[in-house]
Write a protein that holds these residues in place. Structure first.
Motif, mmCIF file in Angstrom:
data_model
loop_
_atom_site.group_PDB
_atom_site.id
_atom_site.type_symbol
_atom_site.label_atom_id
_atom_site.label_comp_id
_atom_site.label_asym_id
_atom_site.label_seq_id
_atom_site.Cartn_x
_atom_site.Cartn_y
_atom_site.Cartn_z
ATOM 1 N N ILE A 4 24.214 37.230 41.695
ATOM 2 C CA ILE A 4 25.436 36.423 41.596
ATOM 3 C C ILE A 4 25.133 35.102 40.900
ATOM 4 O O ILE A 4 25.866 34.676 40.007
ATOM 5 N N ARG A 5 24.043 34.454 41.268
ATOM 6 C CA ARG A 5 23.677 33.185 40.630
ATOM 7 C C ARG A 5 23.351 33.378 39.153
ATOM 8 O O ARG A 5 23.732 32.573 38.309
ATOM 9 N N ARG A 6 22.655 34.462 38.833
ATOM 10 C CA ARG A 6 22.303 34.736 37.442
ATOM 11 C C ARG A 6 23.561 35.004 36.614
ATOM 12 O O ARG A 6 23.740 34.414 35.538
ATOM 13 N N LEU A 7 24.440 35.864 37.115
ATOM 14 C CA LEU A 7 25.668 36.192 36.376
ATOM 15 C C LEU A 7 26.581 34.975 36.246
ATOM 16 O O LEU A 7 27.209 34.770 35.212
ATOM 17 N N SER A 8 26.624 34.168 37.303
ATOM 18 C CA SER A 8 27.441 32.958 37.256
ATOM 19 C C SER A 8 26.916 31.993 36.201
ATOM 20 O O SER A 8 27.693 31.373 35.463
ATOM 21 N N ALA A 9 25.600 31.877 36.102
ATOM 22 C CA ALA A 9 24.999 31.007 35.090
ATOM 23 C C ALA A 9 25.270 31.526 33.683
ATOM 24 O O ALA A 9 25.343 30.744 32.735
ATOM 25 N N GLU A 10 25.426 32.842 33.565
ATOM 26 C CA GLU A 10 25.740 33.437 32.261
ATOM 27 C C GLU A 10 27.211 33.311 31.904
ATOM 28 O O GLU A 10 27.625 33.712 30.824
ATOM 29 N N GLY A 11 28.024 32.793 32.836
ATOM 30 C CA GLY A 11 29.426 32.542 32.538
ATOM 31 C C GLY A 11 30.407 33.557 33.080
ATOM 32 O O GLY A 11 31.585 33.528 32.716
ATOM 33 N N VAL A 12 29.973 34.451 33.961
ATOM 34 C CA VAL A 12 30.891 35.422 34.537
ATOM 35 C C VAL A 12 31.821 34.697 35.508
ATOM 36 O O VAL A 12 31.391 33.862 36.308
ATOM 37 N N ASN A 13 33.094 35.017 35.448
ATOM 38 C CA ASN A 13 34.133 34.408 36.271
ATOM 39 C C ASN A 13 33.895 34.690 37.751
ATOM 40 O O ASN A 13 33.522 35.800 38.126
ATOM 41 N N ARG A 14 34.132 33.709 38.616
ATOM 42 C CA ARG A 14 33.902 33.896 40.056
ATOM 43 C C ARG A 14 34.832 34.941 40.649
ATOM 44 O O ARG A 14 34.490 35.620 41.608
ATOM 45 N N TRP A 15 36.031 35.098 40.086
ATOM 46 C CA TRP A 15 36.963 36.117 40.588
ATOM 47 C C TRP A 15 36.419 37.511 40.299
ATOM 48 O O TRP A 15 36.541 38.420 41.127
ATOM 49 N N ASP A 16 35.827 37.687 39.129
ATOM 50 C CA ASP A 16 35.231 38.979 38.782
ATOM 51 C C ASP A 16 34.039 39.282 39.690
ATOM 52 O O ASP A 16 33.859 40.419 40.142
ATOM 53 N N ALA A 20 33.584 38.078 42.724
ATOM 54 C CA ALA A 20 34.107 38.323 44.075
ATOM 55 C C ALA A 20 34.606 39.758 44.198
ATOM 56 O O ALA A 20 34.369 40.429 45.210
ATOM 57 N N PHE A 21 35.289 40.247 43.178
ATOM 58 C CA PHE A 21 35.786 41.623 43.202
ATOM 59 C C PHE A 21 34.621 42.607 43.198
ATOM 60 O O PHE A 21 34.613 43.583 43.947
ATOM 61 N N LYS A 22 33.626 42.352 42.372
ATOM 62 C CA LYS A 22 32.479 43.246 42.254
ATOM 63 C C LYS A 22 31.718 43.368 43.570
ATOM 64 O O LYS A 22 31.305 44.462 43.965
ATOM 65 N N TYR A 23 31.525 42.246 44.274
ATOM 66 C CA TYR A 23 30.730 42.236 45.498
ATOM 67 C C TYR A 23 31.572 42.290 46.771
ATOM 68 O O TYR A 23 31.038 42.206 47.873
ATOM 69 N N ASP A 24 32.892 42.418 46.621
ATOM 70 C CA ASP A 24 33.812 42.544 47.746
ATOM 71 C C ASP A 24 33.700 41.370 48.726
ATOM 72 O O ASP A 24 33.556 41.545 49.936
ATOM 73 N N VAL A 25 33.723 40.168 48.169
ATOM 74 C CA VAL A 25 33.717 38.945 48.971
ATOM 75 C C VAL A 25 34.816 38.027 48.444
ATOM 76 O O VAL A 25 35.395 38.283 47.394
ATOM 77 N N ALA A 26 35.080 36.959 49.146
ATOM 78 C CA ALA A 26 36.083 35.988 48.718
ATOM 79 C C ALA A 26 35.532 35.129 47.570
ATOM 80 O O ALA A 26 34.323 34.881 47.510
ATOM 81 N N PRO A 27 36.411 34.673 46.667
ATOM 82 C CA PRO A 27 35.948 33.796 45.583
ATOM 83 C C PRO A 27 35.266 32.528 46.096
ATOM 84 O O PRO A 27 34.345 32.017 45.467
ATOM 85 N N GLY A 28 35.690 32.028 47.250
ATOM 86 C CA GLY A 28 35.046 30.860 47.840
ATOM 87 C C GLY A 28 33.595 31.117 48.212
ATOM 88 O O GLY A 28 32.757 30.210 48.178
ATOM 89 N N THR A 29 33.291 32.355 48.566
ATOM 90 C CA THR A 29 31.908 32.727 48.869
ATOM 91 C C THR A 29 31.050 32.617 47.612
ATOM 92 O O THR A 29 29.916 32.125 47.668
ATOM 93 N N ILE A 30 31.597 33.051 46.486
ATOM 94 C CA ILE A 30 30.864 32.952 45.222
ATOM 95 C C ILE A 30 30.603 31.485 44.879
ATOM 96 O O ILE A 30 29.498 31.114 44.489
ATOM 97 N N THR A 31 31.610 30.641 45.068
ATOM 98 C CA THR A 31 31.447 29.210 44.806
ATOM 99 C C THR A 31 30.381 28.612 45.714
ATOM 100 O O THR A 31 29.549 27.812 45.270
ATOM 101 N N ALA A 32 30.389 28.995 46.996
ATOM 102 C CA ALA A 32 29.399 28.471 47.942
ATOM 103 C C ALA A 32 27.985 28.915 47.568
ATOM 104 O O ALA A 32 27.034 28.143 47.688
ATOM 105 N N ILE A 33 27.846 30.139 47.095
ATOM 106 C CA ILE A 33 26.529 30.632 46.666
ATOM 107 C C ILE A 33 26.080 29.881 45.423
ATOM 108 O O ILE A 33 24.932 29.438 45.322
ATOM 109 N N LYS A 34 26.987 29.743 44.476
ATOM 110 C CA LYS A 34 26.674 29.070 43.216
ATOM 111 C C LYS A 34 26.253 27.613 43.441
ATOM 112 O O LYS A 34 25.312 27.124 42.822
#
Length: 94
Positions: free
Chosen positions: A57-69, A71-85
């Motif tokens: 998730i951190r690697r893909l986020s650094a590459e510019g993948v949208n947090r909504w995408d 979140a959908f891929k990993y079946d978590v809330a977008p806020g979880t992606i933001t907290a991880i990032k």
């Protein structure tokens, strides 16, 4: 110039009980029941991520993948992606 006071909005009541209306004429409790009866999905289920998924998730986020995408891929809330990032969650994982 003086301003006139704004009149108070009338209190709207739920169609099924005497609680204050929230949306579509229903209070939050009756709205949730109506949504469940109609087959609407409930709250996002909590899913435990693995350390490898957090790294990805951190690697893909650094590459510019949208947090909504993500979140959908990993079946978590977008806020979880933001907290991880931002390392508010899983801070001990690189």
């Amino acid at each position: 110039m003086t301003r006139r006071p704004t009149p108070a909005r009338p209190r709207r009541i739920c169609a099924k009980c005497d609680r204050t209306e929230s949306y579509k004429g229903l209070c939050s409790m009756h709205l949730r029941e109506a949504n469940q009866a109609a087959g609407a999905p409930g709250p996002v289920a909590k899913r435990q991520l693995t350390e490898d998924e957090v790294r990805e998730i951190r690697r893909l986020s650094a590459e510019g993948v949208n947090r909504w995408d993500l979140a959908f891929k990993y079946d978590v809330a977008p806020g979880t992606i933001t907290a991880i990032k931002s390392r508010r969650a899983w801070a001990d994982i690189d």
